[in-house]
Design a protein around this motif. Structure first.
Motif, mmCIF file in Angstrom:
data_model
loop_
_atom_site.group_PDB
_atom_site.id
_atom_site.type_symbol
_atom_site.label_atom_id
_atom_site.label_comp_id
_atom_site.label_asym_id
_atom_site.label_seq_id
_atom_site.Cartn_x
_atom_site.Cartn_y
_atom_site.Cartn_z
ATOM 1 N N GLN A 7 -30.063 75.185 9.235
ATOM 2 C CA GLN A 7 -29.463 74.913 10.530
ATOM 3 C C GLN A 7 -27.938 74.972 10.499
ATOM 4 N N VAL A 8 -27.349 74.992 9.328
ATOM 5 C CA VAL A 8 -25.898 75.011 9.210
ATOM 6 C C VAL A 8 -25.422 76.463 9.173
ATOM 7 N N ASP A 9 -24.483 76.792 10.057
ATOM 8 C CA ASP A 9 -23.932 78.140 10.085
ATOM 9 C C ASP A 9 -23.309 78.463 8.729
ATOM 10 N N GLU A 10 -23.493 79.689 8.283
ATOM 11 C CA GLU A 10 -22.997 80.110 6.964
ATOM 12 C C GLU A 10 -21.519 79.772 6.753
ATOM 13 N N GLY A 11 -20.688 80.014 7.765
ATOM 14 C CA GLY A 11 -19.250 79.761 7.629
ATOM 15 C C GLY A 11 -18.895 78.290 7.533
ATOM 16 N N LEU A 12 -19.807 77.423 7.990
ATOM 17 C CA LEU A 12 -19.555 75.975 7.950
ATOM 18 C C LEU A 12 -20.151 75.323 6.701
ATOM 19 N N ARG A 13 -21.036 76.037 6.016
ATOM 20 C CA ARG A 13 -21.676 75.478 4.830
ATOM 21 C C ARG A 13 -20.617 75.187 3.769
ATOM 22 N N GLY A 14 -20.546 73.961 3.343
ATOM 23 C CA GLY A 14 -19.525 73.562 2.374
ATOM 24 C C GLY A 14 -18.449 72.685 3.002
ATOM 25 N N ASN A 15 -18.397 72.655 4.334
ATOM 26 C CA ASN A 15 -17.382 71.834 5.009
ATOM 27 C C ASN A 15 -17.632 70.345 4.845
ATOM 28 N N GLU A 16 -18.855 69.964 4.413
ATOM 29 C CA GLU A 16 -19.098 68.544 4.145
ATOM 30 C C GLU A 16 -18.185 68.056 3.027
ATOM 31 N N LYS A 17 -17.724 68.976 2.160
ATOM 32 C CA LYS A 17 -16.769 68.596 1.108
ATOM 33 C C LYS A 17 -15.450 68.141 1.739
ATOM 34 N N ILE A 18 -15.034 68.820 2.820
ATOM 35 C CA ILE A 18 -13.816 68.408 3.536
ATOM 36 C C ILE A 18 -14.036 67.032 4.156
ATOM 37 N N GLU A 19 -15.200 66.837 4.788
ATOM 38 C CA GLU A 19 -15.504 65.552 5.415
ATOM 39 C C GLU A 19 -15.493 64.417 4.388
ATOM 40 N N MET A 20 -16.064 64.662 3.211
ATOM 41 C CA MET A 20 -16.090 63.633 2.158
ATOM 42 C C MET A 20 -14.674 63.338 1.650
ATOM 43 N N ALA A 21 -13.854 64.370 1.506
ATOM 44 C CA ALA A 21 -12.473 64.175 1.050
ATOM 45 C C ALA A 21 -11.676 63.371 2.084
ATOM 46 N N ILE A 22 -11.892 63.656 3.382
ATOM 47 C CA ILE A 22 -11.198 62.911 4.433
ATOM 48 C C ILE A 22 -11.638 61.454 4.412
ATOM 49 N N LEU A 23 -12.946 61.216 4.239
ATOM 50 C CA LEU A 23 -13.454 59.844 4.170
ATOM 51 C C LEU A 23 -12.812 59.095 3.002
ATOM 52 N N ALA A 24 -12.728 59.746 1.846
ATOM 53 C CA ALA A 24 -12.103 59.127 0.676
ATOM 54 C C ALA A 24 -10.629 58.817 0.948
ATOM 55 N N LEU A 25 -9.942 59.733 1.640
ATOM 56 C CA LEU A 25 -8.533 59.530 1.989
ATOM 57 C C LEU A 25 -8.376 58.351 2.949
ATOM 58 N N GLN A 26 -9.300 58.216 3.904
ATOM 59 C CA GLN A 26 -9.249 57.093 4.841
ATOM 60 C C GLN A 26 -9.439 55.770 4.108
ATOM 61 N N GLN A 27 -10.288 55.778 3.083
ATOM 62 C CA GLN A 27 -10.558 54.557 2.328
ATOM 63 C C GLN A 27 -9.435 54.238 1.354
ATOM 64 N N GLU A 28 -8.753 55.261 0.875
ATOM 65 C CA GLU A 28 -7.666 55.084 -0.091
ATOM 66 C C GLU A 28 -6.516 56.011 0.292
#
Length: 142
Positions: A7-28
């Motif tokens: 269900q994830v568009d090919e060009g968006l696959r892997g963007n969860e890594k950006i989301e996880m990095a942003i979450l980590a940045l928000q926490q620290e």
């Protein structure tokens, strides 16, 4: 709940890594975590990753990239790492299209009335001003 890979568009696959990095940045919120997050964005850019770009309804014939204005009066383009992020804060369905991360960042640098790009403005937010964009692109900040 696991996302179905189909269900994830090919060009968006892997963007969860950006989301996880942003979450980590928000926490620290440290310089080290910011550098890590920018590196993750650069890596996705080099993998030909894409973002979802919000568009405003055209005043004339041309569609325009949606810009939001922050309290300090600056205008920012809005982009999303995935459709889930796009739907979180918007009360209405907006026009969107997929765009290459590098093309978007280069265009934002050239646009006079824009301060940068806000990724995921509703939750896992990262404000990329022109200096941070230049760092991601591997250019010397001016």
């Amino acid at each position: 709940m696991e996302k179905n890979e189909e269900q994830v568009d090919e060009g968006l696959r892997g963007n969860e890594k950006i989301e996880m990095a942003i979450l980590a940045l928000q926490q620290e919120p440290t310089g080290e975590m910011l550098a890590h997050t920018l590196t993750v964005v650069r890596r996705r850019m080099r993998e030909s990753g894409q973002l979802i770009l919000a568009l405003d309804a055209p005043a004339g014939d041309a569609m325009q990239v949606q810009a939001i204005q922050t309290k300090d009066g600056q205008r920012w383009w809005v982009a999303f790492t995935g459709f889930e992020e796009e739907l979180k804060g918007s009360g209405s369905v907006m026009s969107t299209f997929l765009t290459d991360i590098e093309q978007l960042l280069r265009k934002a640098l050239q646009e006079d009335g824009i301060s940068g790009v806000i990724l995921n403005p509703w939750q896992r937010t990262l404000m990329l001003d022109k200096t941070l964009i230049q760092i991601i692109l591997g250019e010397e900040p001016q």
